[in-house]
Every structure is written in C-alpha cells, then in structure tokens.
Design a protein around this motif. Structure first.
Motif, PDB file in Angstrom:
ATOM      1  N   ILE A  23       0.827  -1.201   0.000  1.00 14.58           N
ATOM      2  CA  ILE A  23       0.000   0.000   0.000  1.00 14.58           C
ATOM      3  C   ILE A  23       0.865   1.257   0.000  1.00 14.58           C
ATOM      4  O   ILE A  23       0.568   2.233  -0.696  1.00 14.58           O
ATOM      5  CB  ILE A  23      -0.974  -0.021   1.195  1.00 14.58           C
ATOM      6  CG1 ILE A  23      -2.018  -1.113   0.974  1.00 14.58           C
ATOM      7  CG2 ILE A  23      -1.650   1.327   1.394  1.00 14.58           C
ATOM      8  CD1 ILE A  23      -2.910  -1.372   2.163  1.00 14.58           C
ATOM      9  N   SER A  24       1.953   1.222   0.767  1.00 15.26           N
ATOM     10  CA  SER A  24       2.836   2.393   0.788  1.00 15.26           C
ATOM     11  C   SER A  24       3.533   2.579  -0.560  1.00 15.26           C
ATOM     12  O   SER A  24       3.723   3.713  -1.009  1.00 15.26           O
ATOM     13  CB  SER A  24       3.859   2.283   1.913  1.00 15.26           C
ATOM     14  OG  SER A  24       4.742   1.215   1.687  1.00 15.26           O
ATOM     15  N   LYS A  25       3.899   1.489  -1.222  1.00 14.22           N
ATOM     16  CA  LYS A  25       4.515   1.612  -2.539  1.00 14.22           C
ATOM     17  C   LYS A  25       3.492   2.035  -3.595  1.00 14.22           C
ATOM     18  O   LYS A  25       3.838   2.714  -4.552  1.00 14.22           O
ATOM     19  CB  LYS A  25       5.162   0.286  -2.956  1.00 14.22           C
ATOM     20  CG  LYS A  25       6.443   0.000  -2.239  1.00 14.22           C
ATOM     21  CD  LYS A  25       7.043  -1.308  -2.706  1.00 14.22           C
ATOM     22  CE  LYS A  25       8.325  -1.611  -1.963  1.00 14.22           C
ATOM     23  NZ  LYS A  25       8.882  -2.908  -2.384  1.00 14.22           N
ATOM     24  N   TRP A  26       2.255   1.631  -3.415  1.00 11.51           N
ATOM     25  CA  TRP A  26       1.198   2.000  -4.359  1.00 11.51           C
ATOM     26  C   TRP A  26       1.003   3.522  -4.343  1.00 11.51           C
ATOM     27  O   TRP A  26       0.831   4.145  -5.377  1.00 11.51           O
ATOM     28  CB  TRP A  26      -0.096   1.310  -3.971  1.00 11.51           C
ATOM     29  CG  TRP A  26      -1.173   1.393  -5.014  1.00 11.51           C
ATOM     30  CD1 TRP A  26      -1.779   2.525  -5.465  1.00 11.51           C
ATOM     31  CD2 TRP A  26      -1.745   0.310  -5.713  1.00 11.51           C
ATOM     32  NE1 TRP A  26      -2.717   2.200  -6.394  1.00 11.51           N
ATOM     33  CE2 TRP A  26      -2.720   0.843  -6.570  1.00 11.51           C
ATOM     34  CE3 TRP A  26      -1.545  -1.060  -5.686  1.00 11.51           C
ATOM     35  CZ2 TRP A  26      -3.483   0.045  -7.404  1.00 11.51           C
ATOM     36  CZ3 TRP A  26      -2.319  -1.844  -6.510  1.00 11.51           C
ATOM     37  CH2 TRP A  26      -3.266  -1.296  -7.355  1.00 11.51           C
ATOM     38  N   GLY A  27       1.044   4.104  -3.152  1.00 10.75           N
ATOM     39  CA  GLY A  27       0.882   5.549  -3.019  1.00 10.75           C
ATOM     40  C   GLY A  27       2.057   6.316  -3.605  1.00 10.75           C
ATOM     41  O   GLY A  27       1.896   7.440  -4.087  1.00 10.75           O
ATOM     42  N   GLY A  29       3.775   5.306  -6.197  1.00  3.49           N
ATOM     43  CA  GLY A  29       3.832   5.059  -7.630  1.00  3.49           C
ATOM     44  C   GLY A  29       4.943   4.104  -8.025  1.00  3.49           C
ATOM     45  O   GLY A  29       5.315   4.010  -9.179  1.00  3.49           O
ATOM     46  N   SER A  30       5.450   3.366  -7.050  1.00  6.80           N
ATOM     47  CA  SER A  30       6.533   2.421  -7.329  1.00  6.80           C
ATOM     48  C   SER A  30       5.969   1.164  -7.998  1.00  6.80           C
ATOM     49  O   SER A  30       4.817   0.805  -7.826  1.00  6.80           O
ATOM     50  CB  SER A  30       7.232   2.041  -6.027  1.00  6.80           C
ATOM     51  OG  SER A  30       8.236   1.099  -6.255  1.00  6.80           O
ATOM     52  N   ASN A  31       6.809   0.502  -8.773  1.00  9.95           N
ATOM     53  CA  ASN A  31       6.386  -0.711  -9.474  1.00  9.95           C
ATOM     54  C   ASN A  31       6.363  -1.941  -8.571  1.00  9.95           C
ATOM     55  O   ASN A  31       5.823  -2.969  -8.953  1.00  9.95           O
ATOM     56  CB  ASN A  31       7.307  -0.985 -10.659  1.00  9.95           C
ATOM     57  CG  ASN A  31       7.117   0.029 -11.756  1.00  9.95           C
ATOM     58  OD1 ASN A  31       6.063   0.631 -11.869  1.00  9.95           O
ATOM     59  ND2 ASN A  31       8.147   0.216 -12.566  1.00  9.95           N
TER      60      ASN A  31
END
Length: 64
Positions: A23-27, A29-31
């Motif tokens: 979820i933190s990577k989704w925010g 914009g990481s792949n």
C-alpha cells in the motif's frame, strides 16, 4: 508440533507487513506494489494451507 503452529501465525504477520509495504509503494507510484501484494496473498494462502495440514496431522496422530 508447537513450533509449526507458531510459524503458522508468522505467515499472517508477514502478510500484514507485505500488505503495508504494498500500500505504501502503491501511493508512491513504485512498481514493486504488485509484488508486495502478491507476496501478501501468498502468505495468507500459506497460513491456511499450513493450518489445514496441521489439523490433518493432529487428527492422524489422535487416531493412532
């Protein structure tokens, strides 16, 4: 058999950690978000798989 039940719940801990990471990577914009969420789903699957396997093993030991 007590150790296997402890490791069984460790899969849930890893699932929570991977979900948070995804979820933190989704925010950001990481792949890597899809990979983290996939590992979280795998950890939940492994929890239920190990739980079912442990119950079968205990039932087999109780019948013998």
């Amino acid at each position: 058999m007590k150790y296997s039940s402890i490791f069984q719940y460790a899969y849930l801990v890893f699932a929570v950690l991977f979900t948070y990471d995804g979820i933190s990577k989704w925010g950001d914009g990481s792949n890597g978000a899809y990979i983290s969420l996939g590992l979280a789903a795998l950890a939940v699957f492994m929890f239920y798989f190990r739980r079912r396997f442990n119950k079968k093993f205990q039932n087999r030991n109780n019948q013998s």
